[in-house]
Design a protein around this motif. Structure first.
Motif, PDB file in Angstrom:
ATOM      1  N   LEU A  21       0.955  -1.287  -0.070  1.00 15.78           N
ATOM      2  CA  LEU A  21       0.000   0.198   0.212  1.00 15.78           C
ATOM      3  C   LEU A  21       0.904   1.112   0.166  1.00 15.78           C
ATOM      4  CD1 LEU A  21      -2.797   1.219   0.306  1.00 15.78           C
ATOM      5  CD2 LEU A  21      -2.513   1.424   2.594  1.00 15.78           C
ATOM      6  N   LEU A  22       0.772   2.044  -0.940  1.00 16.28           N
ATOM      7  CA  LEU A  22       0.997   3.633  -0.937  1.00 16.28           C
ATOM      8  C   LEU A  22       0.039   4.381  -0.858  1.00 16.28           C
ATOM      9  CD1 LEU A  22       3.894   2.961  -4.018  1.00 16.28           C
ATOM     10  CD2 LEU A  22       4.187   2.709  -1.513  1.00 16.28           C
ATOM     11  N   VAL A  23       0.075   5.351   0.080  1.00 14.86           N
ATOM     12  CA  VAL A  23      -0.786   6.266   0.399  1.00 14.86           C
ATOM     13  C   VAL A  23      -0.601   7.716   0.514  1.00 14.86           C
ATOM     14  CG1 VAL A  23      -0.855   5.590   2.846  1.00 14.86           C
ATOM     15  CG2 VAL A  23      -2.924   6.571   1.979  1.00 14.86           C
ATOM     16  N   ASP A  24      -1.420   8.598   0.075  1.00 16.66           N
ATOM     17  CA  ASP A  24      -1.376  10.288   0.194  1.00 16.66           C
ATOM     18  C   ASP A  24      -0.841  10.298   1.854  1.00 16.66           C
ATOM     19  OD1 ASP A  24      -1.587  12.868   0.781  1.00 16.66           O
ATOM     20  OD2 ASP A  24      -2.609  12.961  -0.903  1.00 16.66           O
ATOM     21  N   GLY A  25       0.086  10.787   2.209  1.00 20.35           N
ATOM     22  CA  GLY A  25       0.802  10.997   3.592  1.00 20.35           C
ATOM     23  C   GLY A  25       0.025  12.137   4.169  1.00 20.35           C
ATOM     24  N   ILE A  26      -0.618  12.978   3.662  1.00 16.57           N
ATOM     25  CA  ILE A  26      -1.130  14.492   4.124  1.00 16.57           C
ATOM     26  C   ILE A  26      -2.699  14.230   4.247  1.00 16.57           C
ATOM     27  CG2 ILE A  26      -1.512  16.911   3.616  1.00 16.57           C
ATOM     28  CD1 ILE A  26       1.343  16.109   4.402  1.00 16.57           C
ATOM     29  N   ALA A  27      -3.433  13.328   3.382  1.00 10.61           N
ATOM     30  CA  ALA A  27      -4.772  13.255   3.376  1.00 10.61           C
ATOM     31  C   ALA A  27      -5.153  13.000   4.697  1.00 10.61           C
ATOM     32  CB  ALA A  27      -5.313  12.384   2.329  1.00 10.61           C
ATOM     33  N   GLY A  28      -4.610  11.958   5.660  1.00 10.12           N
ATOM     34  CA  GLY A  28      -4.917  11.767   7.073  1.00 10.12           C
ATOM     35  C   GLY A  28      -5.947  10.579   7.056  1.00 10.12           C
ATOM     36  N   GLN A  29      -6.057   9.844   6.174  1.00  9.52           N
ATOM     37  CA  GLN A  29      -7.128   8.798   6.106  1.00  9.52           C
ATOM     38  C   GLN A  29      -6.510   7.277   6.291  1.00  9.52           C
ATOM     39  OE1 GLN A  29      -9.949   9.522   6.672  1.00  9.52           O
ATOM     40  NE2 GLN A  29     -10.482  11.470   5.833  1.00  9.52           N
ATOM     41  N   GLU A  30      -5.258   7.051   6.459  1.00  4.72           N
ATOM     42  CA  GLU A  30      -4.608   5.698   6.717  1.00  4.72           C
ATOM     43  C   GLU A  30      -5.227   4.942   7.641  1.00  4.72           C
ATOM     44  OE1 GLU A  30      -0.881   8.474   5.874  1.00  4.72           O
ATOM     45  OE2 GLU A  30      -2.769   8.704   6.913  1.00  4.72           O
ATOM     46  N   ASP A  31      -5.646   5.267   8.777  1.00  5.11           N
ATOM     47  CA  ASP A  31      -6.346   4.454   9.754  1.00  5.11           C
ATOM     48  C   ASP A  31      -7.668   3.807   9.089  1.00  5.11           C
ATOM     49  OD1 ASP A  31      -5.030   5.130  12.415  1.00  5.11           O
ATOM     50  OD2 ASP A  31      -5.146   6.706  11.362  1.00  5.11           O
ATOM     51  N   ALA A  32      -8.367   4.660   8.462  1.00  2.12           N
ATOM     52  CA  ALA A  32      -9.816   3.958   7.896  1.00  2.12           C
ATOM     53  C   ALA A  32      -9.276   3.121   6.626  1.00  2.12           C
ATOM     54  CB  ALA A  32     -10.506   5.309   7.602  1.00  2.12           C
ATOM     55  N   LEU A  33      -8.516   3.637   5.742  1.00  2.00           N
ATOM     56  CA  LEU A  33      -8.135   2.707   4.392  1.00  2.00           C
ATOM     57  C   LEU A  33      -7.558   1.437   4.779  1.00  2.00           C
ATOM     58  CD1 LEU A  33      -7.530   2.974   1.295  1.00  2.00           C
ATOM     59  CD2 LEU A  33      -5.164   3.709   1.912  1.00  2.00           C
ATOM     60  N   VAL A  34      -6.509   1.314   5.830  1.00  2.00           N
ATOM     61  CA  VAL A  34      -5.977  -0.143   6.256  1.00  2.00           C
ATOM     62  C   VAL A  34      -7.166  -1.016   6.914  1.00  2.00           C
ATOM     63  CG1 VAL A  34      -3.593   0.683   6.309  1.00  2.00           C
ATOM     64  CG2 VAL A  34      -4.901   0.843   8.555  1.00  2.00           C
ATOM     65  N   ALA A  35      -7.987  -0.350   7.497  1.00  2.00           N
ATOM     66  CA  ALA A  35      -8.920  -1.145   8.363  1.00  2.00           C
ATOM     67  C   ALA A  35      -9.877  -1.763   7.131  1.00  2.00           C
ATOM     68  CB  ALA A  35      -9.747  -0.296   9.132  1.00  2.00           C
TER      69      ALA A  35
END
Length: 395
Positions: free
Chosen positions: A138-152
């Protein structure tokens, strides 16, 4: 007499190439990648439209069947260890790897149902071979702030697929990160890659912190902005400075790396890393936070020995380790004068990757951690399933 079938050539590991940014970047990368005939190339380091130009040049040299993805970074890990303002490309040979990709866009809108449907379609069309190792990147925008929901979401949609990754970086600016999928450059999005290989694969995780006795309660926060307004009913920046013993006007990313805030979940502590002091004297975090959360001040421990031990515990020497290494770990190493020592370890164990704004592992978004995948020769015809090695606090 019927001749015996020819033995299948042993799969070779990924190939990492590093180049300086400039006119000759694409040619340098192609010179290092072409012999590997890669099915997948990951590109780390360039920003904005530079990524699209790199992708076009690589595709012309490697052909349309090669999947290309990447992101901007807060630093790179190349064949000689830590680097900055460079481009690192990692090629996964088609002889031993197969890859598929899907873009998960509109992070701000959290279209979870759409993401789940796209992930399941990718898995179904990919039709994994159960005899081979399968994992997600997974590569994800590090500024958008939605990693927690995305990985879940990924963990719920594909529970049988171990997934690791990193949040794209922007140096130490924390303003805008970019991602690359094919020739498309984007923000507010993530790229999920499903990868299959003949090699044995083992997760490597390492965190260099431990909890102290000092705790603080988040008494006011803005969860959707990952911002703490108050700690212990005091302005967050001033109270954090007080409990860690640093003047508030000297709070910098380096000090944040030295004194992480930890959240306990089960038997493990996870860093809730601070990226900046906000204009209203709050603290901007790199992971989810909420009012009422109890945080513990962390103590930085040994930065190199435990990492070496984690790699030495692998069942076989790695052909390469794909690494996602938090920028706050690198800052801590710089302050301790250990950058070269860590670079030497990276070189010894063939680690390549990038410095992130956060890491994804075991269905969680974490900070101040090294998360990686070690690729090793399989012991038999069927590759080993993805296993794990590392220290217990690195989740």
């Amino acid at each position: 007499m019927t001749p015996s079938p020819a033995a299948k050539p042993a799969a070779t590991g990924p190939v990492a190439v590093q180049a300086d940014r400039g006119a000759g970047t694409v040619q340098t990368l192609l010179d290092g990648l072409r012999d590997a005939d890669p099915a997948l190339v990951l590109v780390f380091g360039a920003r904005g439209d530079d990524l699209a130009g790199l992708s076009r040049g690589l595709r012309e040299g490697l052909g349309p069947d090669c999947t290309i993805a990447g992101c901007s970074s807060a630093g790179e890990i190349g064949p000689a260890g830590y680097a900055s303002d460079s481009i690192v490309a990692i090629g996964f040979p088609a002889a031993g790897f197969r890859a598929g990709a899907v873009v998960l866009d509109n992070l701000a809108g959290l279209p979870v149902s759409d993401w789940m449907a796209a992930l399941r379609r990718l898995h179904e069309s990919f039709a994994p071979d159960p005899r081979r190792s399968l994992f997600g990147l997974l590569l994800v925008d590090g500024i958008a702030g939605q990693e927690d929901a995305l990985v879940a979401t990924i963990d719920a949609a594909l529970p049988s697929v171990p997934t690791l990754g990193g949040s794209a970086g922007d140096g130490l600016e924390f303003r805008r990160t970019t991602l690359l999928a094919g020739d498309a450059v984007m923000t507010n999005a993530a790229i999920f890659l499903l990868v299959e290989t003949d090699l044995a694969v083992s997760e490597v995780t390492f965190a260099h912190f431990s909890p102290t006795e000092t705790r603080a309660v988040v008494t006011a926060a803005i969860p959707d902005k990952r911002r703490i307004l108050e700690l212990n009913a005091e302005p967050a920046a001033a109270e954090y400075a007080r409990i860690v013993g640093v003047p508030v006007d000297r709070l910098t990313p380096t000090e944040f790396a030295r004194h992480p805030l930890l959240l306990r979940m089960g038997k493990r502590h996870h860093v809730r890393a601070i990226s900046a002091v906000t204009e209203d004297r709050g603290l901007s975090l790199m992971s989810a936070i909420d009012t009422g959360t109890v945080l513990t001040v962390g103590r930085a421990g040994d930065l190199t020995q435990g990492f070496a031990e984690a790699l030495e515990s692998l069942p076989r020497p790695p052909l390469m380790v794909l690494g996602f290494d938090c920028i706050l770990r690198r800052l801590a190493l710089e302050r301790a004068g250990l950058v070269q020592a860590m670079s030497d370890l990276f070189t010894r164990y063939r680690v390549a990757g990038f410095n992130t704004y956060g890491e994804q592992h075991s269905g969680m978004h974490v900070n101040q951690t090294f998360v990686g995948l070690a690729f090793m020769p399989a012991q038999d015809a069927a590759a080993s399933p993805v296993g794990e090695t590392g220290n217990p606090d690195a989740a």
